[in-house]
Structures are given as C-alpha cells and as structure tokens.
Scaffold this motif. Structure first.
Motif, mmCIF file in Angstrom:
data_model
loop_
_atom_site.group_PDB
_atom_site.id
_atom_site.type_symbol
_atom_site.label_atom_id
_atom_site.label_comp_id
_atom_site.label_asym_id
_atom_site.label_seq_id
_atom_site.Cartn_x
_atom_site.Cartn_y
_atom_site.Cartn_z
ATOM 1 N N LYS A 387 9.959 -8.327 -2.133
ATOM 2 C CA LYS A 387 8.790 -9.107 -1.720
ATOM 3 C C LYS A 387 7.799 -8.243 -0.946
ATOM 4 O O LYS A 387 6.582 -8.395 -1.083
ATOM 5 N N LYS A 388 8.314 -7.329 -0.134
ATOM 6 C CA LYS A 388 7.433 -6.455 0.651
ATOM 7 C C LYS A 388 6.600 -5.562 -0.263
ATOM 8 O O LYS A 388 5.393 -5.380 -0.042
ATOM 9 N N ILE A 389 7.236 -5.011 -1.293
ATOM 10 C CA ILE A 389 6.503 -4.149 -2.224
ATOM 11 C C ILE A 389 5.517 -4.973 -3.044
ATOM 12 O O ILE A 389 4.384 -4.551 -3.278
ATOM 13 N N PHE A 390 5.927 -6.171 -3.475
ATOM 14 C CA PHE A 390 5.052 -6.991 -4.309
ATOM 15 C C PHE A 390 3.783 -7.401 -3.560
ATOM 16 O O PHE A 390 2.718 -7.529 -4.162
ATOM 17 N N LYS A 391 3.886 -7.580 -2.247
ATOM 18 C CA LYS A 391 2.708 -7.954 -1.464
ATOM 19 C C LYS A 391 1.641 -6.859 -1.479
ATOM 20 O O LYS A 391 0.461 -7.137 -1.259
ATOM 21 N N ARG A 392 2.041 -5.633 -1.730
ATOM 22 C CA ARG A 392 1.081 -4.531 -1.763
ATOM 23 C C ARG A 392 0.134 -4.646 -2.951
ATOM 24 O O ARG A 392 -0.887 -3.947 -3.002
ATOM 25 N N ARG A 393 0.445 -5.512 -3.904
ATOM 26 C CA ARG A 393 -0.385 -5.668 -5.101
ATOM 27 C C ARG A 393 -1.799 -6.102 -4.762
ATOM 28 O O ARG A 393 -2.741 -5.880 -5.537
ATOM 29 N N THR A 394 -1.994 -6.718 -3.597
ATOM 30 C CA THR A 394 -3.337 -7.179 -3.218
ATOM 31 C C THR A 394 -4.325 -6.018 -3.071
ATOM 32 O O THR A 394 -5.534 -6.244 -3.063
ATOM 33 N N ALA A 395 -3.824 -4.780 -2.966
ATOM 34 C CA ALA A 395 -4.719 -3.622 -2.835
ATOM 35 C C ALA A 395 -5.642 -3.509 -4.039
ATOM 36 O O ALA A 395 -6.837 -3.232 -3.893
#
Length: 451
Positions: A387-395
């Motif tokens: 989940k932590k890595i997936f949240k970076r998708r907002t970049a």
C-alpha cells in the motif's frame, strides 16, 4: 541572483517566478541543443534562406513553452516587439526575426527524426550523474488532451448481413477459424493483444504507435462515458524526483495498457538507474504481459488488481493471501529475492486456536511469485509495504497536472500526429529541463548556506 536571498528551497513554480533572463539561462543550460541544431541546420545552398539563427530559433521554441505563448504567430510578434526577450533567446541585434513559415519548416524537419528523444535521454543521464534522480519506484499513467482541429464527423457503419442461425458445420467452423487467424495476424501491432509486444524491439514498438488524432472515451466520476477528440500522453515518472523517465504520445483511442510495455522497455534500455525496483500503476494496467515484462526487467510490479468477473479464490483472501481452516488470513512476512518466494506466517487469531496444535493449521506458508505473477507480487498484495508503494502513484498524476497547467500540454496546435509529437516532446523536455534547473539552483543554495 535573487534566489540566493531566499531563505528556503524552491520548486519549479518558484523557478518560474524568477526574472525571465535568469530563468531562461537556467533552463537553456540544462538542454543540449547541439543534436537538434545538427538536424535543422541547412545542408546545402539550395532551398530555404541561410540567414536564420537556427540555435536561437530552437531556444525560442523552448521559451515559447516556458512563457506559455499559445501560437507561433504570437512568438514571432513577441520576438519583434520585445528586444530583451529576443536577446534572451540568443538572437543578435543584427538577426532578422524568423517568420511563421520558417518555424513551420523547422518543426517539420524535427518531426522526421527522433532527435528530441535523444536530447531527453542525454538530459536524464546528466540528472542521474549529478545525483538528482535516485528513485526506486516508477509510476505509469496516461492523460488525455484535445486536438484543436475540428473533429471529423463520425462515419456511419455499414449494416452487416444478419448472421445465419444454427451451429456451423465442422468444415465451416474450420474455415472461419482460419480466416479469423489471418485477420488477427494482419492487424497493426497495437491492435493485437498486448502479449504480442513482449518480443518486439523497442524501436519498432515506438515506430508503430498510432499518433493521429482520434476519438477517445473514458468514464467520469459519475460512471458516465466522456468522449474527446485528440491524443493521450503516456508517462513514466520517478515518484520521488518527479522527473519524466519515459513518455509516449498516442491516439486517444489507444488502450492505456498497450502503452505500458514500450514505456517499460524504454526505462530498461535507456535509463541507467540501478536503484529502480518497483513499477506502480492503476487497475487499467492489470494485464499478465505487463507483469511478465516487469519480471523480465528484474523489478516488482505494484498494480491494482482488476477482478474482471473472476470467481472468489478458495483458500485465499481477496489479496490472495492463504487462509487457515477458520478463514483467517495469513500475515505477509517477507520476500526471498533469491528464490522469488513470498513468506506468510500464521494469523494472530490462530495463536490460541486448538486446531493449530493438531497440525491442521501450518505455521508458515510460502508461495513462488512465478506461480502467478499477476496475483503474487512482492511485496504481497494488501500488505502495508504494498500500500505504501502504491500510494506513490499519485506522483504521475501531479506531473500530468503540471504539464497541462504550466507547460501547454493542452495547447497542441498541429494537424498531424508527427508535428503534435514535436510539441509533446518539447513539453516533456522543457519540464525535465526546468526540474534539473531547479535542482541545480537548490544545490547551489544548500552549498552556500553550508558555507
């Protein structure tokens, strides 16, 4: 420079608040225009006039994106009326201002080559060398933008003959299967299934991408279809640095997932960044061949799962973690990269369960990700690390917004896909050059503060 007097670091927007001369100098210094100059320079004494300052024309095209000048005619007018702007772009006082036709010829020449991609690659290599790109995660997504031309009327589809009822005979079915295979084999590459791209070289993939403006469709927040006529921009962005590592322009009707493998191969072959480990995307990219390509690169896929009417797994939860007899989910523990194995440990609820002591509930559960690359990812789906890595998708969504708001991605004024691609490549190039300029100025500020 006025930036030295500021007490805090600044971003791209603050770079654009500098005086134009300072801003142009910072951005121009980040772009190696020599390859572009070599392409557009007149090679013979015949044809267009030779008294043009081609280097200054290239810089002025960059300045047009930076200054948000909508039309080439407005750029020419600005060059005629603003002496400081003309000098900032590199024109001499004795140089004549190029006409709109001269700029049109340059854009046409550039559109026949991939020189802007090479300049972008050089800029990224420089940013990596200077230590400004150290990402371990890349986010991939697409955004749409309109073509400014009037959309052609939709063609009426010819009425098809009614299908014959009843089952086909064995001979008719075999003939139908042969004809279907022939039709599929003759389709353009990007109309075939995504797995057909896996073994195609990167240069061929990029050359085959459809770039003509077309009708596209997407669902809005209310679940209704929204149509537009134009293009799609496909970006692969470093989630920490927010540099555009790879970019593609396509027709609006191209499925997002069909642009993923060219982007991934571009990262693998053209971006020398050893720190990369993850690629994250939304559910629109949940296709088996994309996981396969990421696995071939030695990276891990963090992609939202698209259920697609698949049955509920038996013995596993919604994140494909194994469950015990009482249907408690095992906890993700670690990933063994040597054996490509996920390790799960017994659920907390099983600590006092009598079934655990009877051997009906095993203590550790291991599964190889190659069993099903789509279901078993590292880190495991549903885990805190995933989940932590997936949240970076907002970049990548932020970069999409920057390009539209500040870099004129929404202002394509060319009628053909090749010339629209020149505008798109210039937009992404100026964005990365602005990032590099801001990073260099931040580094200089830090060094002066430390001194």
């Amino acid at each position: 420079m006025s930036i030295i007097r500021q007490g805090s670091l600044f971003d791209i927007q603050e770079l654009y608040d500098l005086e134009p001369t300072q801003r142009f100098e910072a951005i121009f210094s980040a772009i190696d225009i020599e390859p572009i100059f070599a392409v557009v320079t007149k090679k013979s004494r015949f044809g267009r006039p030779v008294d043009l300052n081609y280097a200054a024309m290239i810089y002025s095209l960059v300045a047009r994106i930076s200054e948000r000048i909508p039309f080439i005619k407005d750029l020419v007018k600005r060059l005629k009326n603003d002496m400081i702007f003309r000098l900032d772009c590199g024109f001499l006082v004795s140089d004549s201002v190029p006409s709109e036709a001269a700029y049109s010829r340059i854009v046409t020449i550039i559109s026949e080559s991939n020189v802007l991609e090479k300049v972008q690659e050089t800029l990224l290599h420089q940013a990596i060398t200077e230590g400004f790109i150290t990402d371990d995660t890349v986010a991939i997504d697409a955004t749409h933008f309109l073509a400014k031309d009037q959309a052609p009327p939709k063609e009426e589809q010819p009425k098809q003959e009614p299908k014959k009822r009843g089952r086909k005979s064995k001979e008719e079915r075999e003939q139908w299967l042969v004809e279907k295979a022939e039709r599929e084999a003759n389709l353009p590459l990007f109309e075939k299934k995504i797995e057909e791209q896996l073994d195609v070289p990167l240069a061929e993939l990029r050359a085959e991408i459809p770039q003509a403006p077309e009708w596209g469709v997407k669902k809005n927040s209310e679940g209704k279809n929204v149509f537009w006529y134009g293009y799609k921009a496909h970006l692969a962005v470093g989630t920490t640095s927010q540099y555009i590592l790879q970019s593609l322009l396509s027709s609006a009707n191209l499925n997002d997932g069909k642009a993923a493998i060219p982007l991934l191969k571009g990262i693998h072959e053209r971006v020398t960044l050893s720190s990369l480990r993850y690629e994250t995307m939304d559910a629109g990219y949940d296709y088996e061949p994309i996981y396969t390509q990421i696995h071939r690169m030695g990276h891990q896929a963090v992609i939202a799962y698209n259920k697609r009417n698949e049955p509920e797994p038996i013995g596993f939860d919604k994140h494909f973690a194994p469950t015990c007899v009482r249907e408690h989910s095992y906890r993700y523990d670690s990933f063994d990269s040597k054996y490509e194995t996920l390790k799960y440990t017994r659920p907390k609820e099983c600590e006092d369960c009598p079934l655990a002591n009877d051997g009906l509930c095993q203590k550790v559960y291991k599964v190889k990700i190659t069993t099903d690359l789509r279901k078993y990812t590292a880190p495991a789906r549903g885990s805190k690390a995933w989940k932590k890595i997936f949240k970076r998708r907002t970049a990548v969504e932020r970069v999409n917004a920057y390009l539209k708001e500040y870099f004129q991605l929404n202002n394509v004024r060319y009628r053909t896909g090749k010339r629209a691609k020149v505008h798109f490549d210039l937009v992404t190039l100026v964005y990365n050059a602005s990032k590099l300029a801001a990073d260099r100025l931040n580094l200089m500020l830090n060094q002066q503060q430390a001194a």
